[in-house]
Design a protein around this motif. Sequence first.
Motif, PDB file in Angstrom:
ATOM      1  N   LEU A  28       0.833  -1.204   0.000  1.00 63.12           N
ATOM      2  CA  LEU A  28       0.000   0.000   0.000  1.00 63.12           C
ATOM      3  C   LEU A  28       0.868   1.255   0.000  1.00 63.12           C
ATOM      4  O   LEU A  28       0.592   2.210  -0.737  1.00 63.12           O
ATOM      5  CB  LEU A  28      -0.923  -0.002   1.221  1.00 63.12           C
ATOM      6  N   ALA A  29       1.920   1.260   0.814  1.00 61.60           N
ATOM      7  CA  ALA A  29       2.808   2.424   0.876  1.00 61.60           C
ATOM      8  C   ALA A  29       3.439   2.706  -0.483  1.00 61.60           C
ATOM      9  O   ALA A  29       3.608   3.870  -0.877  1.00 61.60           O
ATOM     10  CB  ALA A  29       3.892   2.194   1.929  1.00 61.60           C
ATOM     11  N   ALA A  30       3.780   1.645  -1.214  1.00 63.72           N
ATOM     12  CA  ALA A  30       4.358   1.831  -2.551  1.00 63.72           C
ATOM     13  C   ALA A  30       3.329   2.396  -3.520  1.00 63.72           C
ATOM     14  O   ALA A  30       3.652   3.241  -4.369  1.00 63.72           O
ATOM     15  CB  ALA A  30       4.896   0.496  -3.067  1.00 63.72           C
ATOM     16  N   ARG A  31       2.088   1.956  -3.391  1.00 63.36           N
ATOM     17  CA  ARG A  31       1.045   2.426  -4.310  1.00 63.36           C
ATOM     18  C   ARG A  31       0.641   3.870  -4.049  1.00 63.36           C
ATOM     19  O   ARG A  31       0.258   4.587  -4.978  1.00 63.36           O
ATOM     20  CB  ARG A  31      -0.177   1.509  -4.215  1.00 63.36           C
ATOM     21  N   ILE A  32       0.706   4.298  -2.790  1.00 63.41           N
ATOM     22  CA  ILE A  32       0.319   5.684  -2.488  1.00 63.41           C
ATOM     23  C   ILE A  32       1.540   6.598  -2.400  1.00 63.41           C
ATOM     24  O   ILE A  32       1.408   7.786  -2.115  1.00 63.41           O
ATOM     25  CB  ILE A  32      -0.490   5.768  -1.177  1.00 63.41           C
ATOM     26  N   SER A  33       2.730   6.026  -2.625  1.00 65.96           N
ATOM     27  CA  SER A  33       3.986   6.801  -2.647  1.00 65.96           C
ATOM     28  C   SER A  33       4.182   7.592  -1.355  1.00 65.96           C
ATOM     29  O   SER A  33       4.444   8.799  -1.379  1.00 65.96           O
ATOM     30  CB  SER A  33       4.009   7.748  -3.857  1.00 65.96           C
ATOM     31  N   HIS A  34       4.064   6.892  -0.223  1.00 68.09           N
ATOM     32  CA  HIS A  34       4.231   7.573   1.065  1.00 68.09           C
ATOM     33  C   HIS A  34       5.421   6.976   1.809  1.00 68.09           C
ATOM     34  O   HIS A  34       5.353   5.874   2.349  1.00 68.09           O
ATOM     35  CB  HIS A  34       2.960   7.451   1.906  1.00 68.09           C
ATOM     36  N   GLN A  35       6.520   7.718   1.823  1.00 70.04           N
ATOM     37  CA  GLN A  35       7.771   7.209   2.360  1.00 70.04           C
ATOM     38  C   GLN A  35       7.730   7.002   3.874  1.00 70.04           C
ATOM     39  O   GLN A  35       8.321   6.050   4.394  1.00 70.04           O
ATOM     40  CB  GLN A  35       8.918   8.163   1.993  1.00 70.04           C
ATOM     41  N   GLU A  36       7.056   7.892   4.597  1.00 69.45           N
ATOM     42  CA  GLU A  36       7.009   7.756   6.058  1.00 69.45           C
ATOM     43  C   GLU A  36       6.316   6.459   6.465  1.00 69.45           C
ATOM     44  O   GLU A  36       6.784   5.743   7.362  1.00 69.45           O
ATOM     45  CB  GLU A  36       6.281   8.949   6.677  1.00 69.45           C
ATOM     46  N   PHE A  37       5.215   6.167   5.813  1.00 65.07           N
ATOM     47  CA  PHE A  37       4.489   4.935   6.120  1.00 65.07           C
ATOM     48  C   PHE A  37       5.336   3.720   5.747  1.00 65.07           C
ATOM     49  O   PHE A  37       5.425   2.747   6.503  1.00 65.07           O
ATOM     50  CB  PHE A  37       3.156   4.924   5.371  1.00 65.07           C
ATOM     51  N   ALA A  38       5.982   3.780   4.590  1.00 70.12           N
ATOM     52  CA  ALA A  38       6.838   2.674   4.153  1.00 70.12           C
ATOM     53  C   ALA A  38       7.980   2.444   5.139  1.00 70.12           C
ATOM     54  O   ALA A  38       8.323   1.293   5.460  1.00 70.12           O
ATOM     55  CB  ALA A  38       7.393   2.967   2.759  1.00 70.12           C
ATOM     56  N   HIS A  39       8.565   3.528   5.639  1.00 70.57           N
ATOM     57  CA  HIS A  39       9.680   3.411   6.585  1.00 70.57           C
ATOM     58  C   HIS A  39       9.213   2.772   7.890  1.00 70.57           C
ATOM     59  O   HIS A  39       9.889   1.885   8.434  1.00 70.57           O
ATOM     60  CB  HIS A  39      10.266   4.799   6.848  1.00 70.57           C
ATOM     61  N   TRP A  40       8.058   3.201   8.387  1.00 68.65           N
ATOM     62  CA  TRP A  40       7.526   2.615   9.625  1.00 68.65           C
ATOM     63  C   TRP A  40       7.252   1.127   9.444  1.00 68.65           C
ATOM     64  O   TRP A  40       7.589   0.312  10.312  1.00 68.65           O
ATOM     65  CB  TRP A  40       6.249   3.347  10.045  1.00 68.65           C
ATOM     66  N   VAL A  41       6.656   0.759   8.322  1.00 76.13           N
ATOM     67  CA  VAL A  41       6.361  -0.654   8.051  1.00 76.13           C
ATOM     68  C   VAL A  41       7.651  -1.467   8.019  1.00 76.13           C
ATOM     69  O   VAL A  41       7.730  -2.564   8.591  1.00 76.13           O
ATOM     70  CB  VAL A  41       5.580  -0.803   6.730  1.00 76.13           C
ATOM     71  N   ASP A  42       8.682  -0.943   7.363  1.00 76.53           N
ATOM     72  CA  ASP A  42       9.964  -1.655   7.296  1.00 76.53           C
ATOM     73  C   ASP A  42      10.564  -1.858   8.688  1.00 76.53           C
ATOM     74  O   ASP A  42      11.116  -2.927   8.991  1.00 76.53           O
ATOM     75  CB  ASP A  42      10.955  -0.888   6.417  1.00 76.53           C
ATOM     76  N   LEU A  43      10.466  -0.844   9.536  1.00 77.45           N
ATOM     77  CA  LEU A  43      10.994  -0.974  10.897  1.00 77.45           C
ATOM     78  C   LEU A  43      10.228  -2.036  11.679  1.00 77.45           C
ATOM     79  O   LEU A  43      10.826  -2.820  12.428  1.00 77.45           O
ATOM     80  CB  LEU A  43      10.917   0.368  11.621  1.00 77.45           C
ATOM     81  N   GLU A  44       8.920  -2.073  11.512  1.00 75.72           N
ATOM     82  CA  GLU A  44       8.133  -3.086  12.216  1.00 75.72           C
ATOM     83  C   GLU A  44       8.457  -4.489  11.696  1.00 75.72           C
ATOM     84  O   GLU A  44       8.524  -5.448  12.465  1.00 75.72           O
ATOM     85  CB  GLU A  44       6.634  -2.793  12.058  1.00 75.72           C
ATOM     86  N   LEU A  45       8.669  -4.612  10.411  1.00 75.87           N
ATOM     87  CA  LEU A  45       8.964  -5.925   9.831  1.00 75.87           C
ATOM     88  C   LEU A  45      10.381  -6.397  10.131  1.00 75.87           C
ATOM     89  O   LEU A  45      10.611  -7.589  10.370  1.00 75.87           O
ATOM     90  CB  LEU A  45       8.757  -5.886   8.311  1.00 75.87           C
ATOM     91  N   ASN A  46      11.332  -5.481  10.127  1.00 74.57           N
ATOM     92  CA  ASN A  46      12.745  -5.866  10.228  1.00 74.57           C
ATOM     93  C   ASN A  46      13.371  -5.582  11.584  1.00 74.57           C
ATOM     94  O   ASN A  46      14.467  -6.067  11.873  1.00 74.57           O
ATOM     95  CB  ASN A  46      13.553  -5.142   9.145  1.00 74.57           C
ATOM     96  N   GLY A  47      12.705  -4.790  12.403  1.00 75.78           N
ATOM     97  CA  GLY A  47      13.250  -4.427  13.700  1.00 75.78           C
ATOM     98  C   GLY A  47      13.860  -3.036  13.676  1.00 75.78           C
ATOM     99  O   GLY A  47      14.190  -2.495  12.618  1.00 75.78           O
ATOM    100  N   TYR A  48      13.993  -2.466  14.861  1.00 79.88           N
ATOM    101  CA  TYR A  48      14.524  -1.112  15.013  1.00 79.88           C
ATOM    102  C   TYR A  48      16.014  -1.192  15.333  1.00 79.88           C
ATOM    103  O   TYR A  48      16.416  -1.908  16.261  1.00 79.88           O
ATOM    104  CB  TYR A  48      13.783  -0.375  16.124  1.00 79.88           C
ATOM    105  N   PRO A  49      16.850  -0.469  14.585  1.00 81.07           N
ATOM    106  CA  PRO A  49      18.301  -0.612  14.759  1.00 81.07           C
ATOM    107  C   PRO A  49      18.840  -0.076  16.079  1.00 81.07           C
ATOM    108  O   PRO A  49      19.858  -0.559  16.575  1.00 81.07           O
ATOM    109  CB  PRO A  49      18.878   0.166  13.570  1.00 81.07           C
TER     110      PRO A  49
END
Length: 307
Positions: A28-49
Amino acid sequence: MSLIHDIQAASIAQNSDIPTMLRMCKLLAARISHQEFAHWVDLELNGYPTVDELPDYRVVRADSYGTFVGAFQQAGKLQIPVSVLPKEIQEQYQNAYMGNSISAYTALIEGGKSGSVQEPWPVALAIHHASKLTPHMQCIAAWKEIPIGAVVRLMDSVKTRVLGFAIDLEREAPNAGELPIGSQPPLSPEKMTQIFNTNITGNVGNIANASSGFIQSSTVVVRQGEWQSLQARLFELGLTESDTLGLKEDLERALAASSDEERKTTAGTWIGRLAGKAASGATGVGIEVAATAVAKAVAAYFGLAGA
């Protein structure tokens, strides 16, 4: 169903696969071109550094325990107060920092498990500091205990944030989830930021200031800690008593807490719920304006910046 409806259904289902739900959010983040949402999703999926990047819902209070042995006695589990530690690291051991990928935590609660999760102390720390607790025994191992309930709350928090985001996005752009990847965003950057802040970050200060050029006249002044003035302002925005059911108790509980983060989290949750209702209520305003007005009112009640 559409992608947005699939996400909404997954966020409501009691036993949904949360990593799969988040991967749908990544699409969804890719389809709506929203980087903040995409970044949050990636952190939830991969963990917070780093710990500094953890959102408040991934930091929980934790108690510590240790195993102690001596010449004539032993204790398999004694609680260890953080006061035995140097002051500069006491806060670190008062809290559990849940920075792993979301899948690591979903695995912990599969099958309705109960109990707690252990996070070990460094052995040297246990021996040197925790051993001060008992004069005739030495601590040979220590750990933090994270209740399974805290893991469940983490799961629920992620699902609730995703649901609020998907609802508000559909309200403003019903076909957003069906856009081709790489197309123009369905909403203005300001509106997308508004929806993201309201539902995902719970950042009251950003919400209250996000709408540029916004003017809202009001005959009601919301005073810090005064429920009647906040309720009157919400009614002025078109909300009803049934819309705010449970709000007073939640806000008073958060107001009594010493943590600004808890207040912001509570405020952000309710702003997401109330903004859509205000937008469709007697005021007839749009979602962005409604969210801004509600955010300003709630921020004023808490005495937060942005009121």
